[in-house]
Design a protein around this motif. Structure first.
Motif, PDB file in Angstrom:
ATOM      1  N   GLN A 184      40.405  41.391  46.638  1.00 61.43           N
ATOM      2  CA  GLN A 184      40.786  42.677  47.225  1.00 61.43           C
ATOM      3  C   GLN A 184      40.608  43.729  46.141  1.00 61.43           C
ATOM      4  O   GLN A 184      41.021  43.525  44.999  1.00 61.43           O
ATOM      5  N   THR A 185      39.990  44.847  46.486  1.00 62.90           N
ATOM      6  CA  THR A 185      39.825  45.945  45.534  1.00 62.90           C
ATOM      7  C   THR A 185      40.345  47.237  46.157  1.00 62.90           C
ATOM      8  O   THR A 185      40.255  47.431  47.374  1.00 62.90           O
ATOM      9  N   TYR A 186      40.887  48.107  45.308  1.00 59.69           N
ATOM     10  CA  TYR A 186      41.386  49.398  45.791  1.00 59.69           C
ATOM     11  C   TYR A 186      41.630  50.335  44.622  1.00 59.69           C
ATOM     12  O   TYR A 186      41.784  49.909  43.479  1.00 59.69           O
ATOM     13  N   GLN A 187      41.636  51.630  44.919  1.00 56.01           N
ATOM     14  CA  GLN A 187      42.016  52.649  43.946  1.00 56.01           C
ATOM     15  C   GLN A 187      43.540  52.681  43.902  1.00 56.01           C
ATOM     16  O   GLN A 187      44.190  52.849  44.919  1.00 56.01           O
ATOM     17  N   GLY A 188      44.095  52.486  42.733  1.00 55.47           N
ATOM     18  CA  GLY A 188      45.547  52.468  42.593  1.00 55.47           C
ATOM     19  C   GLY A 188      45.962  53.062  41.271  1.00 55.47           C
ATOM     20  O   GLY A 188      45.202  53.804  40.640  1.00 55.47           O
ATOM     21  N   LYS A 189      47.186  52.684  40.828  1.00 51.90           N
ATOM     22  CA  LYS A 189      47.706  53.154  39.551  1.00 51.90           C
ATOM     23  C   LYS A 189      48.130  51.949  38.722  1.00 51.90           C
ATOM     24  O   LYS A 189      48.652  50.964  39.256  1.00 51.90           O
ATOM     25  N   HIS A 190      47.923  52.058  37.421  1.00 51.31           N
ATOM     26  CA  HIS A 190      48.413  51.042  36.503  1.00 51.31           C
ATOM     27  C   HIS A 190      49.940  51.018  36.634  1.00 51.31           C
ATOM     28  O   HIS A 190      50.586  52.065  36.558  1.00 51.31           O
ATOM     29  N   PRO A 191      50.546  49.836  36.858  1.00 49.03           N
ATOM     30  CA  PRO A 191      51.991  49.801  37.119  1.00 49.03           C
ATOM     31  C   PRO A 191      52.860  50.258  35.953  1.00 49.03           C
ATOM     32  O   PRO A 191      53.984  50.684  36.165  1.00 49.03           O
ATOM     33  N   MET A 192      52.362  50.181  34.739  1.00 45.49           N
ATOM     34  CA  MET A 192      53.157  50.613  33.583  1.00 45.49           C
ATOM     35  C   MET A 192      52.804  52.036  33.154  1.00 45.49           C
ATOM     36  O   MET A 192      53.665  52.861  32.936  1.00 45.49           O
ATOM     37  N   GLN A 193      51.507  52.319  33.011  1.00 46.47           N
ATOM     38  CA  GLN A 193      51.062  53.607  32.484  1.00 46.47           C
ATOM     39  C   GLN A 193      50.907  54.672  33.556  1.00 46.47           C
ATOM     40  O   GLN A 193      50.789  55.845  33.252  1.00 46.47           O
ATOM     41  N   GLN A 194      50.852  54.256  34.835  1.00 46.73           N
ATOM     42  CA  GLN A 194      50.710  55.172  35.973  1.00 46.73           C
ATOM     43  C   GLN A 194      49.393  55.940  35.963  1.00 46.73           C
ATOM     44  O   GLN A 194      49.272  56.976  36.603  1.00 46.73           O
ATOM     45  N   THR A 195      48.382  55.449  35.234  1.00 48.13           N
ATOM     46  CA  THR A 195      47.070  56.087  35.259  1.00 48.13           C
ATOM     47  C   THR A 195      46.276  55.561  36.452  1.00 48.13           C
ATOM     48  O   THR A 195      46.380  54.388  36.802  1.00 48.13           O
ATOM     49  N   PRO A 196      45.486  56.412  37.111  1.00 51.11           N
ATOM     50  CA  PRO A 196      44.706  55.956  38.266  1.00 51.11           C
ATOM     51  C   PRO A 196      43.506  55.116  37.824  1.00 51.11           C
ATOM     52  O   PRO A 196      42.973  55.307  36.729  1.00 51.11           O
ATOM     53  N   GLY A 197      43.105  54.187  38.702  1.00 47.54           N
ATOM     54  CA  GLY A 197      41.938  53.371  38.403  1.00 47.54           C
ATOM     55  C   GLY A 197      41.698  52.308  39.463  1.00 47.54           C
ATOM     56  O   GLY A 197      42.442  52.192  40.434  1.00 47.54           O
ATOM     57  N   MET A 198      40.639  51.523  39.262  1.00 43.36           N
ATOM     58  CA  MET A 198      40.264  50.477  40.210  1.00 43.36           C
ATOM     59  C   MET A 198      41.037  49.194  39.902  1.00 43.36           C
ATOM     60  O   MET A 198      41.044  48.708  38.773  1.00 43.36           O
ATOM     61  N   ILE A 199      41.695  48.676  40.925  1.00 37.28           N
ATOM     62  CA  ILE A 199      42.443  47.429  40.820  1.00 37.28           C
ATOM     63  C   ILE A 199      41.715  46.362  41.620  1.00 37.28           C
ATOM     64  O   ILE A 199      41.268  46.614  42.738  1.00 37.28           O
ATOM     65  N   GLU A 200      41.586  45.188  41.017  1.00 33.01           N
ATOM     66  CA  GLU A 200      40.996  44.044  41.701  1.00 33.01           C
ATOM     67  C   GLU A 200      42.005  42.904  41.658  1.00 33.01           C
ATOM     68  O   GLU A 200      42.605  42.644  40.616  1.00 33.01           O
ATOM     69  N   VAL A 201      42.195  42.250  42.807  1.00 32.55           N
ATOM     70  CA  VAL A 201      43.074  41.089  42.888  1.00 32.55           C
ATOM     71  C   VAL A 201      42.243  39.927  43.402  1.00 32.55           C
ATOM     72  O   VAL A 201      41.589  40.039  44.441  1.00 32.55           O
ATOM     73  N   ARG A 202      42.254  38.820  42.659  1.00 34.08           N
ATOM     74  CA  ARG A 202      41.591  37.589  43.092  1.00 34.08           C
ATOM     75  C   ARG A 202      42.668  36.650  43.638  1.00 34.08           C
ATOM     76  O   ARG A 202      43.679  36.419  42.981  1.00 34.08           O
ATOM     77  N   TYR A 203      42.429  36.120  44.832  1.00 32.93           N
ATOM     78  CA  TYR A 203      43.373  35.213  45.482  1.00 32.93           C
ATOM     79  C   TYR A 203      42.809  33.799  45.484  1.00 32.93           C
ATOM     80  O   TYR A 203      41.625  33.599  45.752  1.00 32.93           O
ATOM     81  N   SER A 204      43.684  32.806  45.218  1.00 27.71           N
ATOM     82  CA  SER A 204      43.247  31.415  45.237  1.00 27.71           C
ATOM     83  C   SER A 204      44.450  30.508  45.496  1.00 27.71           C
ATOM     84  O   SER A 204      45.565  30.991  45.715  1.00 27.71           O
ATOM     85  N   GLU A 205      44.183  29.215  45.438  1.00 29.92           N
ATOM     86  CA  GLU A 205      45.208  28.194  45.658  1.00 29.92           C
ATOM     87  C   GLU A 205      45.915  28.390  47.000  1.00 29.92           C
ATOM     88  O   GLU A 205      47.141  28.449  47.076  1.00 29.92           O
ATOM     89  N   TYR A 206      45.116  28.465  48.057  1.00 29.66           N
ATOM     90  CA  TYR A 206      45.654  28.605  49.403  1.00 29.66           C
ATOM     91  C   TYR A 206      46.300  27.301  49.856  1.00 29.66           C
ATOM     92  O   TYR A 206      45.785  26.216  49.583  1.00 29.66           O
ATOM     93  N   SER A 207      47.430  27.419  50.551  1.00 30.07           N
ATOM     94  CA  SER A 207      48.042  26.263  51.210  1.00 30.07           C
ATOM     95  C   SER A 207      48.763  26.749  52.459  1.00 30.07           C
ATOM     96  O   SER A 207      49.020  27.944  52.640  1.00 30.07           O
ATOM     97  N   ASP A 208      49.075  25.806  53.322  1.00 22.70           N
ATOM     98  CA  ASP A 208      49.683  26.110  54.617  1.00 22.70           C
ATOM     99  C   ASP A 208      51.167  26.434  54.456  1.00 22.70           C
ATOM    100  O   ASP A 208      51.915  25.680  53.833  1.00 22.70           O
ATOM    101  N   VAL A 209      51.586  27.570  54.997  1.00 23.82           N
ATOM    102  CA  VAL A 209      52.999  27.952  55.059  1.00 23.82           C
ATOM    103  C   VAL A 209      53.275  28.350  56.495  1.00 23.82           C
ATOM    104  O   VAL A 209      52.757  29.355  56.979  1.00 23.82           O
ATOM    105  N   ALA A 210      54.036  27.522  57.195  1.00 22.93           N
ATOM    106  CA  ALA A 210      54.409  27.796  58.585  1.00 22.93           C
ATOM    107  C   ALA A 210      53.195  28.106  59.451  1.00 22.93           C
ATOM    108  O   ALA A 210      53.210  29.006  60.281  1.00 22.93           O
ATOM    109  N   GLY A 211      52.117  27.344  59.248  1.00 27.07           N
ATOM    110  CA  GLY A 211      50.931  27.502  60.077  1.00 27.07           C
ATOM    111  C   GLY A 211      49.966  28.589  59.630  1.00 27.07           C
ATOM    112  O   GLY A 211      48.994  28.870  60.311  1.00 27.07           O
ATOM    113  N   HIS A 212      50.223  29.218  58.478  1.00 29.57           N
ATOM    114  CA  HIS A 212      49.342  30.263  57.948  1.00 29.57           C
ATOM    115  C   HIS A 212      48.850  29.848  56.567  1.00 29.57           C
ATOM    116  O   HIS A 212      49.619  29.329  55.759  1.00 29.57           O
TER     117      HIS A 212
END
Length: 184
Positions: free
Chosen positions: A129-157
């Motif tokens: 997932q990518t989006y324009q956001g803010k650094h959580p500590m410095q509050q400067t704007p920029g591009m954030i990328e989140v990589r998701y992995s290690e999927y497993s089933d939780v209540a059918g999802h």
């Protein structure tokens, strides 16, 4: 939704691990407690209002901060998946991108006043997932990328149990969870 996470922030080469408990009533009620070395901090959102507690002090969140928190909520992967069928959720095919050497479909998503781009694997799971956001500590704007992995089933999802976040291409944080005891 209730989930417990561990988040390790990369701060100038040092890693600081925090615990986070998230309680969410869809679409716009949130109680998030972060356990830091200085004690617990809690943020509570209820639509267009919210407050924060830290160090025994409680204060209302200013409207701009509530809006920012709601935008963060609007790009939360669990919220997006749960919003299927919501007329405010907009998804548009946005071409392809190559992730780890493999072409992947990109979906542009808009929900609750915020936008992000999801990279989807062949099995339908979101791997980036990518989006324009803010650094959580410095509050400067920029591009954030989140990589998701290690999927497993939780209540059918299928739920990712690992998230690796970068800010402007630099390591920012790694999240693990939800841990045992989570509910959907």
């Amino acid at each position: 939704l209730k989930a417990d996470y561990t988040i390790a922030f990369n701060m100038g080469g040092q890693e600081i691990a925090l615990g986070q408990e998230t309680n969410l009533v869809l679409p716009d009620k949130l109680r998030e407690t972060v356990k830091t070395p200085m004690g617990e901090q809690m943020i509570v959102l209820n639509g267009d209002a919210g407050f924060m507690t830290a160090g025994g002090q409680t204060q209302n969140l200013p409207p701009a901060m509530v809006k920012e928190q709601m935008q963060d909520l609007g790009r939360n992967l669990l919220v997006l998946v749960s919003a299927e069928g919501n007329p405010d959720l907009e998804t548009v095919a946005a071409g392809e991108d190559t992730v780890d050497g493999t072409p992947r479909e990109i979906v542009a998503v808009s929900f609750m006043g915020t936008e992000s781009r999801l990279c989807v694997a062949d099995d339908g799971t979101v791997i980036r997932q990518t989006y324009q956001g803010k650094h959580p500590m410095q509050q400067t704007p920029g591009m954030i990328e989140v990589r998701y992995s290690e999927y497993s089933d939780v209540a059918g999802h299928l739920i990712p149990h690992k998230q690796v976040m970068t800010f402007e291409g630099q390591p920012l944080a790694t999240g693990s969870g939800p841990h045992q005891g989570h509910h959907l």
